[in-house]
Design a protein around this motif. Structure first.
Motif, PDB file in Angstrom:
ATOM      1  N   ARG A 166     -21.927 -17.705   6.171  1.00 30.90           N
ATOM      2  CA  ARG A 166     -21.126 -16.558   6.489  1.00 30.90           C
ATOM      3  C   ARG A 166     -22.013 -15.394   6.910  1.00 30.90           C
ATOM      4  O   ARG A 166     -21.716 -14.809   7.866  1.00 30.90           O
ATOM      5  N   PRO A 175     -18.861  -8.721   2.561  1.00 31.08           N
ATOM      6  CA  PRO A 175     -17.588  -8.699   3.447  1.00 31.08           C
ATOM      7  C   PRO A 175     -17.177  -7.425   4.252  1.00 31.08           C
ATOM      8  O   PRO A 175     -17.290  -6.409   3.769  1.00 31.08           O
ATOM      9  N   ASN A 176     -16.183  -7.542   5.172  1.00 29.45           N
ATOM     10  CA  ASN A 176     -15.866  -6.471   6.066  1.00 29.45           C
ATOM     11  C   ASN A 176     -15.169  -5.080   5.125  1.00 29.45           C
ATOM     12  O   ASN A 176     -15.271  -4.102   5.544  1.00 29.45           O
TER      13      ASN A 176
END
Length: 181
Positions: A166, A175-176
């Protein structure tokens, strides 16, 4: 897979949400049933113990019934987001960890399920930590340290591989949504 077969993404996400929501219910029932029955092996017990076991089985139906009656469970399963698979993985991992605690010879499948849970949403690692704590407590009761170490390795190997992939793919630690908020 569904997209490759020509099924619209919106439709397939709703169907998968319903399927995973439905599959969550037997896991919740199984966990409640095992928790109520405890370590009793009813095949070796008297008729009174078997009757008590049947009563526990009926009582365990309350857990999935309450879940089905929860508006949040129904709404989020129909949303088409990751919530239904998260609930399914969490309930499956919980069922397996209870089973592994009662049957020490079981393979650490709960660790694989918790690893998948951490890949579904970032807060899955908190639930995996609670699972590890349960395995450690069981190991302390039996004075068995090999089993918790195998469980931890089974959890960490896919988790580290996933996090490495990832990071290399997205080039961000978090995470975004973390950066968006």
């Amino acid at each position: 897979l569904f997209y490759a077969m020509g099924v619209p993404v919106w439709t397939s996400s709703k169907v998968m949400g319903a399927v995973f929501g439905f599959l969550t219910l037997p896991m919740v029932y199984g966990t409640a049933r095992r928790a109520l029955r405890g370590r009793l092996d009813l095949s070796l017990q008297t008729e009174v113990a078997r009757a008590r076991g049947r009563r526990h089985d009926r009582l365990a139906l309350i857990a999935p019934l309450l879940l089905v009656l929860s508006p949040q469970f129904a709404i989020w399963n129909a949303s088409g987001l990751e919530n239904s698979i998260f609930c399914f993985l969490l309930s499956s991992a919980t069922f397996r960890i209870v089973k592994e605690g009662q049957e020490p010879e079981c393979r650490p499948i709960s660790a694989v399920l918790f690893a998948l849970l951490t890949m579904t949403r970032p807060e899955g690692i908190v639930y995996a930590s609670i699972g590890l704590l349960a395995i450690l407590v069981g190991g302390m009761e039996r004075r068995d340290w090999k089993r918790p170490l195998i469980w931890l390795a089974t959890l960490l190997v896919p988790w580290v591989l996933y996090q490495t992939w990832r990071y290399n793919y997205f080039a961000w630690t978090w995470p975004n949504t973390y950066y968006a908020k």
